[in-house]
Design a protein around this motif. Structure first.
Motif, PDB file in Angstrom:
ATOM      1  N   TRP A  85       8.281  70.461  26.290  1.00  0.00           N
ATOM      2  CA  TRP A  85       7.208  69.533  26.494  1.00  0.00           C
ATOM      3  C   TRP A  85       6.276  69.610  25.488  1.00  0.00           C
ATOM      4  O   TRP A  85       5.825  68.437  25.005  1.00  0.00           O
ATOM      5  CB  TRP A  85       6.422  69.589  27.933  1.00  0.00           C
ATOM      6  CG  TRP A  85       7.469  69.174  29.032  1.00  0.00           C
ATOM      7  CD1 TRP A  85       7.920  70.203  30.027  1.00  0.00           C
ATOM      8  CD2 TRP A  85       7.911  67.896  29.372  1.00  0.00           C
ATOM      9  NE1 TRP A  85       8.604  69.469  30.887  1.00  0.00           N
ATOM     10  CE2 TRP A  85       8.548  68.081  30.548  1.00  0.00           C
ATOM     11  CE3 TRP A  85       7.576  66.632  28.786  1.00  0.00           C
ATOM     12  CZ2 TRP A  85       9.241  66.933  31.083  1.00  0.00           C
ATOM     13  CZ3 TRP A  85       8.344  65.525  29.306  1.00  0.00           C
ATOM     14  CH2 TRP A  85       9.247  65.695  30.462  1.00  0.00           C
ATOM     15  N   ILE A  86       5.898  70.627  24.906  1.00  0.00           N
ATOM     16  CA  ILE A  86       4.872  70.842  23.667  1.00  0.00           C
ATOM     17  C   ILE A  86       5.682  70.364  22.598  1.00  0.00           C
ATOM     18  O   ILE A  86       4.935  69.536  21.955  1.00  0.00           O
ATOM     19  CB  ILE A  86       4.330  72.203  23.601  1.00  0.00           C
ATOM     20  CG1 ILE A  86       3.740  72.649  24.913  1.00  0.00           C
ATOM     21  CG2 ILE A  86       3.739  72.328  22.400  1.00  0.00           C
ATOM     22  CD1 ILE A  86       3.236  74.155  24.739  1.00  0.00           C
ATOM     23  N   VAL A  87       6.769  70.728  22.424  1.00  0.00           N
ATOM     24  CA  VAL A  87       7.613  70.256  21.074  1.00  0.00           C
ATOM     25  C   VAL A  87       7.756  68.671  21.210  1.00  0.00           C
ATOM     26  O   VAL A  87       7.553  68.117  20.258  1.00  0.00           O
ATOM     27  CB  VAL A  87       8.807  71.024  21.099  1.00  0.00           C
ATOM     28  CG1 VAL A  87       9.669  70.483  19.976  1.00  0.00           C
ATOM     29  CG2 VAL A  87       8.708  72.354  20.916  1.00  0.00           C
ATOM     30  N   PHE A 139       6.070  66.258  22.829  1.00  0.00           N
ATOM     31  CA  PHE A 139       4.583  65.623  22.515  1.00  0.00           C
ATOM     32  C   PHE A 139       4.386  65.642  21.173  1.00  0.00           C
ATOM     33  O   PHE A 139       3.799  64.638  20.455  1.00  0.00           O
ATOM     34  CB  PHE A 139       3.533  66.232  23.444  1.00  0.00           C
ATOM     35  CG  PHE A 139       2.533  65.629  23.236  1.00  0.00           C
ATOM     36  CD1 PHE A 139       2.178  64.224  23.865  1.00  0.00           C
ATOM     37  CD2 PHE A 139       1.256  65.883  22.443  1.00  0.00           C
ATOM     38  CE1 PHE A 139       1.193  63.585  23.655  1.00  0.00           C
ATOM     39  CE2 PHE A 139       0.055  65.221  22.340  1.00  0.00           C
ATOM     40  CZ  PHE A 139      -0.092  64.089  23.026  1.00  0.00           C
ATOM     41  N   LYS A 140       4.413  66.896  20.364  1.00  0.00           N
ATOM     42  CA  LYS A 140       4.125  66.853  18.955  1.00  0.00           C
ATOM     43  C   LYS A 140       5.127  66.032  18.311  1.00  0.00           C
ATOM     44  O   LYS A 140       4.570  65.145  17.235  1.00  0.00           O
ATOM     45  CB  LYS A 140       4.270  68.401  18.581  1.00  0.00           C
ATOM     46  CG  LYS A 140       3.420  69.330  19.156  1.00  0.00           C
ATOM     47  CD  LYS A 140       3.252  70.582  18.542  1.00  0.00           C
ATOM     48  CE  LYS A 140       2.418  71.696  18.637  1.00  0.00           C
ATOM     49  NZ  LYS A 140       2.608  72.987  18.481  1.00  0.00           N
ATOM     50  N   VAL A 141       6.225  65.853  18.483  1.00  0.00           N
ATOM     51  CA  VAL A 141       7.251  65.225  17.689  1.00  0.00           C
ATOM     52  C   VAL A 141       6.798  63.667  17.954  1.00  0.00           C
ATOM     53  O   VAL A 141       6.521  62.961  17.147  1.00  0.00           O
ATOM     54  CB  VAL A 141       8.658  65.206  18.003  1.00  0.00           C
ATOM     55  CG1 VAL A 141       9.664  64.107  17.607  1.00  0.00           C
ATOM     56  CG2 VAL A 141       9.087  66.699  17.719  1.00  0.00           C
ATOM     57  N   TYR A 189       3.842  62.561  18.806  1.00  0.00           N
ATOM     58  CA  TYR A 189       2.467  62.278  18.192  1.00  0.00           C
ATOM     59  C   TYR A 189       2.427  62.397  16.656  1.00  0.00           C
ATOM     60  O   TYR A 189       1.915  61.431  16.042  1.00  0.00           O
ATOM     61  CB  TYR A 189       1.418  63.511  18.619  1.00  0.00           C
ATOM     62  CG  TYR A 189       0.158  63.414  18.132  1.00  0.00           C
ATOM     63  CD1 TYR A 189      -0.712  62.617  19.070  1.00  0.00           C
ATOM     64  CD2 TYR A 189      -0.450  63.988  17.042  1.00  0.00           C
ATOM     65  CE1 TYR A 189      -2.049  62.358  18.639  1.00  0.00           C
ATOM     66  CE2 TYR A 189      -1.699  63.504  16.672  1.00  0.00           C
ATOM     67  CZ  TYR A 189      -2.548  62.992  17.389  1.00  0.00           C
ATOM     68  OH  TYR A 189      -3.858  62.508  17.380  1.00  0.00           O
ATOM     69  N   GLU A 190       3.286  63.050  16.078  1.00  0.00           N
ATOM     70  CA  GLU A 190       3.695  63.081  14.691  1.00  0.00           C
ATOM     71  C   GLU A 190       4.153  61.566  14.156  1.00  0.00           C
ATOM     72  O   GLU A 190       3.852  61.166  13.147  1.00  0.00           O
ATOM     73  CB  GLU A 190       4.598  64.126  14.105  1.00  0.00           C
ATOM     74  CG  GLU A 190       3.779  65.281  14.000  1.00  0.00           C
ATOM     75  CD  GLU A 190       4.716  66.501  13.786  1.00  0.00           C
ATOM     76  OE1 GLU A 190       5.939  66.163  13.289  1.00  0.00           O
ATOM     77  OE2 GLU A 190       4.372  67.582  13.658  1.00  0.00           O
ATOM     78  N   GLU A 219       1.614  59.217  14.242  1.00  0.00           N
ATOM     79  CA  GLU A 219       0.493  59.129  12.708  1.00  0.00           C
ATOM     80  C   GLU A 219       1.181  58.691  11.723  1.00  0.00           C
ATOM     81  O   GLU A 219       0.444  58.474  10.884  1.00  0.00           O
ATOM     82  CB  GLU A 219       0.166  60.737  12.836  1.00  0.00           C
ATOM     83  CG  GLU A 219      -0.581  61.280  13.861  1.00  0.00           C
ATOM     84  CD  GLU A 219      -1.066  62.787  13.541  1.00  0.00           C
ATOM     85  OE1 GLU A 219      -0.111  63.431  12.988  1.00  0.00           O
ATOM     86  OE2 GLU A 219      -1.956  63.220  13.875  1.00  0.00           O
ATOM     87  N   GLN A 236       0.000  59.566  28.281  1.00  0.00           N
ATOM     88  CA  GLN A 236      -0.676  60.094  27.198  1.00  0.00           C
ATOM     89  C   GLN A 236      -0.297  59.300  26.012  1.00  0.00           C
ATOM     90  O   GLN A 236      -1.323  58.794  25.271  1.00  0.00           O
ATOM     91  CB  GLN A 236      -0.566  61.641  27.078  1.00  0.00           C
ATOM     92  CG  GLN A 236      -1.128  62.512  27.922  1.00  0.00           C
ATOM     93  CD  GLN A 236      -0.711  63.904  27.689  1.00  0.00           C
ATOM     94  OE1 GLN A 236       0.401  64.281  27.247  1.00  0.00           O
ATOM     95  NE2 GLN A 236      -1.678  64.895  28.073  1.00  0.00           N
TER      96      GLN A 236
END
Length: 67
Positions: free
Chosen positions: A3-5, A7-9, A11-12, A15, A45
């Motif tokens: 889930w962390i990975v 979300f980071k993908v 989110y990037e 951006e 989110q």
């Protein structure tokens, strides 16, 4: 950790200044029996971060998903 990975993908991706409107499709959300609450939180989110991301979600009309 996945889930962390994820979300980071995402989110990037948000951006990226060159990002146009992007559609993410989730089919049969109600059939996601493992980590469904986490997936729903992720969708919320992402919605709060960017208006460029549009979601197309199919599911049975379940209260926990509708909320």
């Amino acid at each position: 950790m996945a889930w962390i990975v994820l979300f980071k993908v995402l989110y990037e991706m948000l951006e990226d200044p060159n990002l146009k409107v992007t559609y993410l499709v989730i089919n049969a959300l109600d059939e996601c029996v493992t980590d469904q609450p986490q997936l729903l939180k992720l969708i919320v989110q992402i919605l709060s971060i960017s208006a460029r991301i549009k979601w197309l979600v199919s599911s049975r009309n379940w209260v926990q998903i509708e909320e």
